[in-house]
Each structure stands twice: as C-alpha cells, then as structure tokens.
Design an enzyme around this catalytic site. Structure first.
Site, mmCIF file in Angstrom:
data_model
loop_
_atom_site.group_PDB
_atom_site.id
_atom_site.type_symbol
_atom_site.label_atom_id
_atom_site.label_comp_id
_atom_site.label_asym_id
_atom_site.label_seq_id
_atom_site.Cartn_x
_atom_site.Cartn_y
_atom_site.Cartn_z
ATOM 1 N N CYS A 1 56.629 8.955 22.161
ATOM 2 C CA CYS A 1 57.671 7.985 22.491
ATOM 3 C C CYS A 1 57.993 7.138 21.264
ATOM 4 C CB CYS A 1 57.220 7.108 23.648
ATOM 5 S SG CYS A 1 55.575 6.446 23.411
ATOM 6 N N GLU A 50 57.130 2.366 31.321
ATOM 7 C CA GLU A 50 57.020 2.566 29.863
ATOM 8 C C GLU A 50 57.821 3.826 29.571
ATOM 9 O OE1 GLU A 50 55.510 0.246 28.329
ATOM 10 O OE2 GLU A 50 53.978 -0.562 29.658
#
Ligand code: NDP
Length: 527
Positions: free
Chosen positions: A324, A290
C-alpha cells in the site's frame, strides 16, 4: 526475534542481516516444504472447523505447487464464528487486562520462535522475498507487544477525573475505556502477518473478541498467527479464524448485526463498500479502514541522488510494488531529471528476480493471475501515451515458466494520464519532470489517497515538504526506502483521505484507544 540478539529486524535494517538468519531460514524452508499440501481448518470456538467445500492455496512462484488445502467457509461458518465470539465476550472483557496482556505477549513470543517457519510460508504463498517475509512476522509480533505496552503505560485506561465541588457529598469521577464486543478483522494478501496480527492484537488487548477473515490468496500465514494465540492460551471463542471468499463469507460477516466493530485493510473499492454496508446497522459502529495508496516521491535539484536512487528503487519494487506504501509516483526536478532517471534505470535493471525463497532474489512473482494480467494491460496502456524506460514485460522462460513474474518497470507518462491517480499495485512506477516545486506538490496531493510520501532535497525544503504534503506517513532523505518501511513504535502507519478512516496510525500512541469506548463513572456518596 530468535537470532543474533544484537540484531533488530525492521524494514530499515533488513538489508544487512546476520548470516545466522539465512541459515535458520533455509532450515525452516526445508522443513516447511515437507509439509506442503496438508489440509488446514478454520478455528471456531477453539476447535478446528471443516467446511464442505475446500480451496487450494497455490504458490504464485510455481502454480503447480499446492501449498495447502483450506476451507471454503460459508455464511453458516460466519454466523458460528460470530456466535462463538459473542459468547466469549463477557469472560474475556472481564479478564483483568494484565492477564490479557500476558497472553498476547506470550503469542508474540511464539511468533518470535516460529518466525523462520512463518516467514518461509509467506515467501511461498505471497511471493515475498525472504527478508520481507521475516519482516512481516517480526512486525506482527512487535504490533502485539506495542498494544500491550500501551495498555500498561496507560494503566488499563482507567483515569481519575476532576472532583465536582459538591457541598455535603463526596463524588468520584473515573474515566474507563471499555471494549466494544465482537471485532471483525479482514486482512489483505500482502502483509498477512502484520495486517491480521496488528488489529487482532489491539482488539484482544482492549478486551474485544475477534473473528479473523484473511485474503483467499494467503490463508496460511494468518492461520499460523491464530495458532500462536491459541497456543499462548487464549480462551475458546476469543479469537476465531474463518477462511473463504470475501464476496460470500466476508459479506456475511459484514452483514451480521452482532459485529460491534471492524478493522478492514484492503482496497479502496472493497473498503468503501464495506463502509456503506456496515453503516446500515441500527447505530454507528467503529469502522477502521486502512485502504490503498498512490504514494508520491518528490526529488529536487538539491537532493542527494545516491540516497534517492537507493530509496526509490526499494520502495517502487519491494514486494513487487504490491505494498500500500509502494512508491508508485516519482516526480523529479528538471536539472537532475536525466541523471536520476538514468541511475534509476540502471539500478532497476540490476534487481534480481526469481524464486523469492532464494537468498539472491529481491523480487518474486506477483500474487495471482489477475494481477499478472493487469500488469500486461497496464503496459499496453502506458505504451500508448508514454514510454517504458525499463521493464514492461512478463518473464516466461526457464524458472519463470510456471509463475507470475513481471519485470520491474519504470515509465514516463504525461501527468494528465489516468494511471498517475490509479493504484496499479504492481511493479510499475511512473516518472514525471517538474520545474516548479509548488506545482509538483499540487500533483503529489491531487489524488484521493494520502498514505505515504517521500522527499529528497535540501534541509530547508524538508520542512516545506512535511508541511504541505497530504499523507499520514512521510519520509525525507531516506535511503532505506522513499515511501516504504514503517515500523511500529518508530513510524506508526496510517493514511489520510481515501487511504484510511481513523486518522490514527497503527503502531502509534493513539491507536489502541480506537478499540474501546469511554465510560465515565460518577459515584456520589453523602459526606
Ligand atoms: P482486497 O480489497 O481485494 O481484499 C481485502 C480483503 O477483503 C480480503 O480478505 C478479501 O477477501 C476481503 N473482501 C473482498 N470482498 C469483500 C466483501 N464484500 N466483504 C468482506 N470482505 C471482502 O485487497 P487485496 O487483498 O488485493 O489487498 C491489496 C489492497 O490492500 C491494496 O489496495 C492496498 O493498497 C491495500 N492495503 C492497504 C494497507 C494500509 O495499511 N492502508 C496495507 C496493505 C494493503 P478475498 O481475498 O476472499 O476476496
């Protein structure tokens, strides 16, 4: 969570919490401040493990404040943690899944009980404002529960398949999803609860044993997650926790052939290195990555600008732009450009910045000295080719003197500038004007990332946006966050392209299966 039972905390609801939540947070903060400076061990095979060398965990709000002393683990500790996990695997994987689920659910309940303490720790070590800190802990608990719910909904992933049309025999075919073995969880600094807890909870429910390695900037919160599991009764060796530098301890974990699978959440560069290093094993092992994001928001002339301002400012500057999913690129259609830019600047200048534990503050400091220096270099670079609309300076006076405080920054920059594609991971968003929707979409997609994306426009345009945008998590017309604010079970979270490897989002219906491989059991008996 352990507060007013009618209130469900998510990143979308956190802007209007009940009063009780603030009172309880303040009480927990006072208590935790009396515990600062203590030493915290690693947890290997159920026991606290100390190493020769230590490191200090200092607060980015005030670098004089030593929050705790942590272990600078080595390759020896990495090997010990993996050996403990390997030894515990046969027992844990053969524990009925219902029992595994019960322990993981109990750990989630302990997180609920401890949320105010854990949230306060997050504010202190990450620099998150109080609602973001509490949100991360609540998300970790919900990710634990979501994995449990999926295991139950799928009856432990034991499924009767079709029967072969055999003459003279009866045959049964059963599909069983089984755990891989030892699972490594390496997490980043910015969501130390959810991004440590989420993968750990899924790996454990699936029957794997786990070794956790958190970011060196934020070891305390993940230690508290590991304690919830320990206190919930997880057997020794099933969940191990080691701390120390990624370049040495982390690398030793990656290089150990006894690791059967990994979930890494962090930067693109480290993730791709891990992918390559992990790939030199004797066979392919599951590698869930991720990674970063460079998340665009497109605003058209049909947009509700109030919703856009509200969502864009939250997503650009929540957690100081260190998500993110941060809204780091803003593309605005020409007819509404001047109006929207003026409103964004006005809203940004109203944001409060300071001690993130204080109720009034929306922004805290950035996480460390290196990010603080990066911010200053990016501002210089932007000024050379573009225009700072607001912000663009570090804050150093008074309460800011001992922390890494950076003013939230909006900047106009030509679309061909490299910073439209580079993840700065700071409170800086670039803004550009477009006249053609298709051209705007091309710019939005022209990056190696594909994590989240936002849109503000008409109902007809929304369908076009969903269809064309290359991203794993997409939002339209959302005042609660243009590109941020996903929640397990509501917005499963994961990225396309360079933002993620599995194509299946955490907190969603396809995720838990990533932690298991399939075995088909064909059993033939004479009729
Ligand atoms: P890093 O990539 O710097 O670090 C992540 C983790 O990797 C840390 O625990 C780090 O340890 C460890 N590490 C570093 N080098 C190695 C190595 N050689 N071997 C094994 N482990 C290693 O990321 P940040 O902590 O700075 O987090 C920010 C990044 O994470 C951003 O790019 C952000 O977009 C991304 N992210 C992605 C998310 C997603 O869901 N897609 C969610 C949240 C963040 P140490 O700290 O000791 O160096």
């Amino acid at each position: 969570m352990a507060t007013d039972s009618s209130f469900k905390l998510t990143y979308a609801t956190m802007y209007n919490p009940p009063e009780d939540l603030h009172t309880r947070y303040d009480e927990a903060l006072t208590k935790i401040k009396a515990e600062l400076g203590r030493e915290h061990g690693m947890i290997i095979d159920g026991k606290d493990a100390l190493s020769q060398e230590k490191f200090e965990n200092r607060s980015p709000t005030n670098t004089d404040l030593v929050l705790g002393i942590f272990q600078k683990g080595t390759a020896v500790d990495a090997a010990a943690a993996i050996a403990a996990a390997r030894k515990a695997f046969p027992g844990w994987s053969h524990t009925p899944w219902q029992e595994r689920v019960a322990i993981v659910r109990k750990a989630a309940s302990l997180m609920d009980e401890r949320i105010f303490k854990m949230g306060a720790v997050e504010s202190l070590e990450v620099g998150k404002n109080r609602m973001e800190g509490l949100g991360d802990v609540a998300e970790a608990a919900d990710l634990f529960r979501y994995a449990c719910d999926r295991m139950e909904a799928n009856n432990g992933f034991v499924t009767e398949m079709g029967t072969d049309p055999l003459v003279g025999y009866s045959s049964t075919n059963v599909s069983v999803l089984r755990p891989y073995g030892v699972w490594l969880v390496i997490s980043p600094f910015n969501f130390p609860s959810a991004l440590t807890g989420g993968p750990t909870g899924s790996a454990l429910v699936a029957g794997n044993t786990v070794v956790i390695k958190p970011a060196t900037d934020t070891p305390w919160t993940p230690r508290l997650i590991a304690e919830c599991l320990r206190d919930a009764g997880i057997p020794d060796g099933v969940c191990n926790f080691v701390t120390g530098p990624g370049s040495t301890l982390g690398q030793a974990l990656i290089d150990n052939p006894d690791v059967n699978g990994i979930t890494f959440t962090g930067s693109y560069d480290v993730g791709m290195k891990i992918y390559r290093d992990f790939g030199v094993g004797r066979y392919v092992r599951p590698t869930i990555l991720e990674l970063g994001g460079k998340n665009p928001t497109i605003v058209t002339k049909h947009a509700d600008l109030d919703a856009a301002v509200s969502g864009l400012v939250k997503s650009a500057f929540g957690l100081q732009g260190q998500k993110c999913s941060a809204g780091s690129r803003i593309l605005i259609e020409a007819p509404v450009y001047d109006d929207l830019v003026a409103r964004l600047v006005e809203a940004t200048e109203k944001l409060t910045i300071g001690d993130p534990t204080a109720r009034k503050n929306f922004l805290g400091p950035v996480v460390n000295k290196s990010s603080y220096k990066d911010y200053q270099s990016f501002v210089v670079e932007i000024k050379e080719s573009g225009k700072i609309l607001t912000g663009g300076k570090i804050l150093t006076e008074g309460e800011y003197a001992k922390g890494y405080f950076c003013a939230p920054t909006l900047a106009e920059l030509p679309f061909d500038h490299r910073l439209w594609k580079y993840e700065m991971f700071l409170p800086i968003s670039t803004i550009g004007k477009f006249t053609d929707l298709e051209a705007a979409m091309k710019i939005a997609n022209d990056v190696d990332y594909g994590l989240t994306a936002g849109f503000y426009g008409s109902e007809e345009e929304v369908e076009w946006f969903f269809d064309k945008i290359e991203a794993g998590v997409t939002y339209a017309n959302r005042p609660q966050g243009a590109t941020t604010g996903a929640w397990p079970g509501f917005q499963p979270f994961g990225g396309w392209k360079g933002s993620g490897s599995s194509g299946k989002n955490s907190g969603g219906i396809h995720y838990l299966q990533l932690y298991m491989h399939e075995q088909i059991r064909t059993h033939v008996r004479k009729a």
